[in-house]
Design a protein around this motif. Structure first.
Motif, mmCIF file in Angstrom:
data_model
loop_
_atom_site.group_PDB
_atom_site.id
_atom_site.type_symbol
_atom_site.label_atom_id
_atom_site.label_comp_id
_atom_site.label_asym_id
_atom_site.label_seq_id
_atom_site.Cartn_x
_atom_site.Cartn_y
_atom_site.Cartn_z
ATOM 1 N N UNK A 56 48.000 55.581 43.625
ATOM 2 C CA UNK A 56 48.653 55.786 44.806
ATOM 3 C C UNK A 56 47.742 56.564 45.603
ATOM 4 N N UNK A 57 47.195 57.764 45.108
ATOM 5 C CA UNK A 57 46.539 58.425 46.036
ATOM 6 C C UNK A 57 45.074 57.817 46.540
ATOM 7 N N UNK A 58 44.448 56.972 45.503
ATOM 8 C CA UNK A 58 43.457 56.091 45.706
ATOM 9 C C UNK A 58 43.697 55.165 47.032
ATOM 10 N N UNK A 59 44.762 54.537 47.005
ATOM 11 C CA UNK A 59 45.168 53.454 47.712
ATOM 12 C C UNK A 59 45.526 54.239 49.085
ATOM 13 N N UNK A 60 46.189 55.262 49.245
ATOM 14 C CA UNK A 60 46.155 55.949 50.440
ATOM 15 C C UNK A 60 44.888 56.572 51.094
ATOM 16 N N UNK A 61 43.832 56.848 50.234
ATOM 17 C CA UNK A 61 42.608 57.234 50.844
ATOM 18 C C UNK A 61 41.903 56.012 51.276
ATOM 19 N N UNK A 62 42.074 54.691 50.632
ATOM 20 C CA UNK A 62 41.572 53.588 51.128
ATOM 21 C C UNK A 62 41.911 53.103 52.226
ATOM 22 N N UNK A 63 43.282 53.151 52.453
ATOM 23 C CA UNK A 63 43.952 52.805 53.723
ATOM 24 C C UNK A 63 43.474 53.620 55.009
ATOM 25 N N UNK A 68 37.667 49.518 63.004
ATOM 26 C CA UNK A 68 37.925 49.698 61.662
ATOM 27 C C UNK A 68 38.328 48.226 61.058
ATOM 28 N N UNK A 69 38.849 48.234 59.917
ATOM 29 C CA UNK A 69 39.520 47.065 59.145
ATOM 30 C C UNK A 69 40.984 47.111 59.299
ATOM 31 N N UNK A 70 41.402 46.176 59.394
ATOM 32 C CA UNK A 70 43.088 46.107 59.350
ATOM 33 C C UNK A 70 43.604 45.385 57.974
ATOM 34 N N UNK A 71 44.238 46.222 57.438
ATOM 35 C CA UNK A 71 44.645 46.145 55.764
ATOM 36 C C UNK A 71 45.975 45.556 55.803
ATOM 37 N N UNK A 72 46.181 44.327 55.023
ATOM 38 C CA UNK A 72 47.641 43.692 55.028
ATOM 39 C C UNK A 72 48.133 43.873 53.705
ATOM 40 N N UNK A 73 49.341 44.328 53.256
ATOM 41 C CA UNK A 73 49.738 44.276 51.694
ATOM 42 C C UNK A 73 50.759 43.503 51.733
ATOM 43 N N UNK A 110 49.388 43.524 46.744
ATOM 44 C CA UNK A 110 47.627 43.157 46.880
ATOM 45 C C UNK A 110 47.244 43.352 48.263
ATOM 46 N N UNK A 111 46.055 44.094 48.307
ATOM 47 C CA UNK A 111 45.428 44.492 49.791
ATOM 48 C C UNK A 111 44.822 43.186 50.288
ATOM 49 N N UNK A 112 44.922 42.905 51.237
ATOM 50 C CA UNK A 112 44.321 41.958 51.971
ATOM 51 C C UNK A 112 43.707 42.081 53.445
ATOM 52 N N UNK A 113 42.657 41.398 53.775
ATOM 53 C CA UNK A 113 41.957 41.613 54.948
ATOM 54 C C UNK A 113 42.656 40.665 56.137
ATOM 55 N N UNK A 114 42.503 41.106 57.472
ATOM 56 C CA UNK A 114 42.794 40.157 58.458
ATOM 57 C C UNK A 114 41.808 39.861 59.290
ATOM 58 N N UNK A 115 41.050 38.798 59.011
ATOM 59 C CA UNK A 115 40.067 38.049 59.709
ATOM 60 C C UNK A 115 38.618 38.995 59.747
ATOM 61 N N UNK A 116 38.669 39.821 58.730
ATOM 62 C CA UNK A 116 37.224 40.745 58.532
ATOM 63 C C UNK A 116 37.216 40.852 57.114
ATOM 64 N N UNK A 117 36.064 41.116 56.730
ATOM 65 C CA UNK A 117 35.828 41.812 55.427
ATOM 66 C C UNK A 117 36.629 42.866 55.204
#
Length: 304
Positions: A5-12, A84-89, A93-100
């Motif tokens: 969870x901490x890894x995902x928090x920092x990634x977001x 930056x990047x908009x991340x959708x969960x 699973x984490x997905x992108x929104x029209x970008x890498x």
């Protein structure tokens, strides 16, 4: 909080920071602030790399290394210098929104930060390098003293194997002097779009199509395309091109060209099992100073 969870928090959190190659200053500032919060020593070099020393439960030091930049490709207009990047969960699973997405190597940076905050761990040297995606620039120009005898790099494509070497990269710059053509015709924009794209390192073997090659074949195969004015294709050296377009000089029948492209489009959709592939042509109402012979297209099309 668990390591996951901490890894995902920092990634977001990292995903919201623009980090195109050569533009990692904001990420480095964010990481430096994090080091100060934990009262850890840190230093950087002229290249833009960052080294953080996080003491642990051992005298022996382990070096963890990841890179700060990401491949910046977008389906539509995106200002990578400011956005930056908009991340959708979705369903965990984490997905992108029209970008890498930037998981390469953002998830590695986040994992390193999470590991460094563990209570029971060895002493760590955390090395964050710049410019990896455009030729390992930071690693090549590294000017920081690493004390650790062992290091781990977490820029790998799966969790079931370990890489012990690297094939490296080779960037070739060619110079081509095209000859002008004096032939007359209509100025037409031809576009190839909707291919799957992907990472040129780990997905090149999937044979999902390359927009550059398909556009070059179109220009090569049409005798009534008599010149080239402008070409735009590809977004990054290590990303398989999803789209490409050319401004060409055309002296044939537009309706026939459109019909021909429609048939070719269906062929490519079937070949690559991708209904999103699109081919189009339209007359451009603009003036251009010069048009050039298309002989270079033969060489490019032969690559595929």
């Amino acid at each position: 909080m668990s390591l996951y969870k901490k890894t995902l928090r920092y990634f977001l959190e990292l995903s919201g920071i623009p980090r195109r190659s050569y533009e990692e200053k904001r990420v480095k500032k964010w990481l430096t602030s994090w080091a100060k919060e934990n009262d850890w020593e840190h230093e950087d070099d002229e290249a833009g790399n960052l080294l953080i020393k996080a003491p642990g439960n051992t005298t022996d030091m382990l070096c963890l290394q990841w890179h700060m930049d990401m491949v910046c490709v977008a389906q539509e207009s995106h200002d990578w210098s400011e956005e930056g990047v908009t991340v959708i969960k979705k369903d965990e699973v984490l997905w992108w929104d029209k970008t890498t997405l930037g998981a390469d190597n953002g998830i590695g940076v986040a994992a390193m930060m999470a590991v460094a905050e563990m209570k029971e761990r060895p002493s760590l040297e955390l090395l964050f390098t710049m410019g990896e995606e455009i030729g390992l620039i930071g690693a090549h120009d590294l000017d920081l003293e690493i004390s650790a005898n062992y290091g781990i790099n977490l820029d790998w494509c799966n969790s079931t194997s370990i890489g012990i070497g690297c094939g490296g990269t080779l960037l070739i710059t060619c110079r081509y002097e095209p000859k002008k053509t004096t032939r007359k015709g209509s100025v037409v924009k031809i576009r190839v779009s909707g291919l799957a794209g992907g990472h040129s390192g780990i997905e090149i073997n999937k044979w999902q199509g390359n927009a550059i090659i398909e556009l070059a074949k179109i220009i090569r195969d049409r005798d009534d395309i008599i010149g080239i004015t402008d070409i735009k294709w590809g977004d990054a050296d290590n990303a398989i091109p999803r789209s490409a377009r050319a401004i060409v000089l055309y002296n044939g029948d537009m309706e026939e060209l459109e019909s021909w492209l429609e048939k070719r489009e269906k062929t490519l959709q079937k070949k690559f099992n991708n209904e999103d592939i699109g081919l189009s042509a339209k007359i451009v109402d603009e003036e251009y100073d010069a048009h050039y012979q298309k002989d270079i297209m033969n060489s490019i099309s032969e690559v595929g």
